[in-house]
Design a protein around this motif. Structure first.
Motif, PDB file in Angstrom:
ATOM      1  N   UNK A 215       0.837  -1.195   0.000  1.00 51.24           N
ATOM      2  CA  UNK A 215       0.000   0.000   0.000  1.00 51.24           C
ATOM      3  C   UNK A 215       0.873   1.247   0.000  1.00 51.24           C
ATOM      4  N   UNK A 216       0.469   2.242  -0.773  1.00 52.21           N
ATOM      5  CA  UNK A 216       1.132   3.541  -0.786  1.00 52.21           C
ATOM      6  C   UNK A 216       0.065   4.626  -0.710  1.00 52.21           C
ATOM      7  N   UNK A 265      -1.228  -2.932  -4.345  1.00 51.72           N
ATOM      8  CA  UNK A 265      -0.698  -3.940  -5.263  1.00 51.72           C
ATOM      9  C   UNK A 265      -0.553  -5.258  -4.508  1.00 51.72           C
ATOM     10  N   UNK A 266      -1.019  -6.343  -5.126  1.00 47.89           N
ATOM     11  CA  UNK A 266      -0.926  -7.646  -4.464  1.00 47.89           C
ATOM     12  C   UNK A 266      -0.859  -8.743  -5.522  1.00 47.89           C
ATOM     13  N   UNK A 275      -4.320  -1.415  -8.094  1.00 51.03           N
ATOM     14  CA  UNK A 275      -5.392  -0.421  -8.071  1.00 51.03           C
ATOM     15  C   UNK A 275      -4.802   0.929  -7.658  1.00 51.03           C
ATOM     16  N   UNK A 276      -5.156   1.979  -8.388  1.00 52.72           N
ATOM     17  CA  UNK A 276      -4.649   3.322  -8.099  1.00 52.72           C
ATOM     18  C   UNK A 276      -5.812   4.307  -8.112  1.00 52.72           C
ATOM     19  N   UNK A 323      -6.231  -2.874 -12.531  1.00 55.29           N
ATOM     20  CA  UNK A 323      -5.616  -3.712 -13.560  1.00 55.29           C
ATOM     21  C   UNK A 323      -5.216  -5.052 -12.970  1.00 55.29           C
ATOM     22  N   UNK A 324      -5.463  -6.108 -13.738  1.00 50.61           N
ATOM     23  CA  UNK A 324      -5.035  -7.463 -13.374  1.00 50.61           C
ATOM     24  C   UNK A 324      -4.138  -7.993 -14.487  1.00 50.61           C
ATOM     25  N   UNK A 325      -3.000  -8.546 -14.100  1.00 49.45           N
ATOM     26  CA  UNK A 325      -2.017  -9.019 -15.067  1.00 49.45           C
ATOM     27  C   UNK A 325      -1.607 -10.446 -14.721  1.00 49.45           C
TER      28      UNK A 325
END
Length: 369
Positions: A215-216, A265-266, A275-276, A323-325
């Protein structure tokens, strides 16, 4: 440190400090100081444990015998991880500037003032605790230019970081009118050179624990307050033409903007989810005046018309990206995402025009455009 840094360390094992390197990750202790033969880390880098080779085959070259011997010797000698000494750097700053020319142009172009300026060009303090936490403090102070910075940064391996700071600087503007044919410089000047003060205040923090989402978070406040010369100065008839940008005027600015950002981010299995989100809101108020002449004026003469224009604006906007990658094969990369954004704004415009030479004339109000 790509595989065992703060960001998604393999097997939950971080090697960013002595304590974390010894403690190990999901498989337990990795180092036994003083006894390399019992240290699993040595077994892994020597390829003695099947399917646990470090680095994994194909990811990076295996360590040589000499490199493994260095690691064993380091562990046998106690796995020393000396804490860097605290360092302090101070750079005094002093300058003296003399000018032969247009001081207003110099200030606007270089962001500096003439004369003497004394301050601190750079002050830094860095250190690291025994637990591996990193501390940074830096700043600057340039007198005369109103250029200041203070920043504090704290980082704890295996946990995250925090950063906060304050910065301010001054933007200088022109104080003369526009070009007039037959004259090297405009005879019209503002009573005081305009300037705009900028301020920035921020706070950011990040979480980087193993096996939990990264997390940021950040918050930023931006302020602008002061005045600058406008590019919409009043006109002056010169011959058969109406020459614009002749008589100087200022535009008063008061602006404040708030910005909030959150990023997560995970990695779940082989799928990376990101997610942002950003939210921004603020308000701006400006005020400017125009001077208009029916003939080429003498310095100090009153304009035929003065026009005052006041504007306000409030806005808010936000956006989110998901986004999912996933890497299915060496040659097959799949990415799926969604982006959403919205913007709302309200504003007002007030215009008043009057004649200083004719006090009996009623002021004109409305949208002059």
């Amino acid at each position: 440190m790509k595989c065992h840094g703060q960001k998604r360390p393999k097997s939950g094992y971080q090697m960013t400090s002595r304590s974390l390197s010894i403690m190990g990750g999901d498989l337990g202790a990795a180092i036994h100081p003083g006894d390399s033969a019992r240290s699993p880390l040595v077994h892994y880098i020597a390829g003695l444990v099947e399917d646990m080779e470090m680095p994994p085959e194909g990811k990076a070259p295996a360590l040589s015998r000499d490199e493994i011997a260095l690691v064993r010797g380091w562990i046998d000698q106690g796995a020393d991880w000396s804490t860097p000494e605290t360092t302090v750097t101070v750079e005094p700053y002093m300058r003296w500037i003399t000018l032969d020319g247009n001081a207003s142009v110099f200030r606007q172009h270089w962001g500096m003032t003439e004369g003497t300026s004394i301050g601190l060009g750079q002050v830094t303090l860095t250190g690291q605790t025994e637990a591996g936490s990193r501390v940074e403090l830096d700043g600057r102070y340039l007198g005369g230019d109103e250029d200041h910075l203070t920043r504090l940064y704290l980082e704890r391996p295996g946990l995250g970081y925090v950063e906060t700071g304050y910065e301010s600087w001054r933007e200088f503007g022109m104080d003369t009118g526009g070009h007039l044919d037959g004259l090297e410089s405009s005879p019209f000047r503002l009573a005081k050179g305009p300037y705009l003060d900028h301020e920035r205040l921020w706070l950011s923090a990040g979480l980087a624990k193993p096996d939990v989402p990264t997390l940021d978070f950040s918050y930023e406040q931006l302020n602008r307050q002061g005045s600058l010369a406008t590019q919409q100065w009043g006109g002056v008839p010169v011959g058969d033409f109406d020459s614009r940008a002749i008589h100087p005027a200022t535009k008063r600015i008061d602006e404040q903007v708030h910005r909030i950002s959150l990023r997560a981010e995970h990695e779940i299995g082989e799928t990376l989810i990101e997610d942002a989100m950003t939210i921004e809101f603020g308000d701006t108020a400006t005020s400017r005046g125009h001077a208009e002449f029916s003939s080429l004026p003498e310095p100090g003469s009153l304009p035929d018309y003065l026009t005052q224009i006041d504007e306000t604006n409030e806005f808010k906007r936000g956006s989110n990206s998901l986004r999912m990658t996933r890497q299915l094969k060496d040659w097959w990369h799949v990415s799926l995402g969604h982006h959403f954004a919205k913007f709302d704004s309200t504003g007002s415009l007030d215009v008043v025009s009057l004649s200083p030479g004719n006090p009996g004339e009623a002021p004109w109000q409305g949208d002059r455009a």
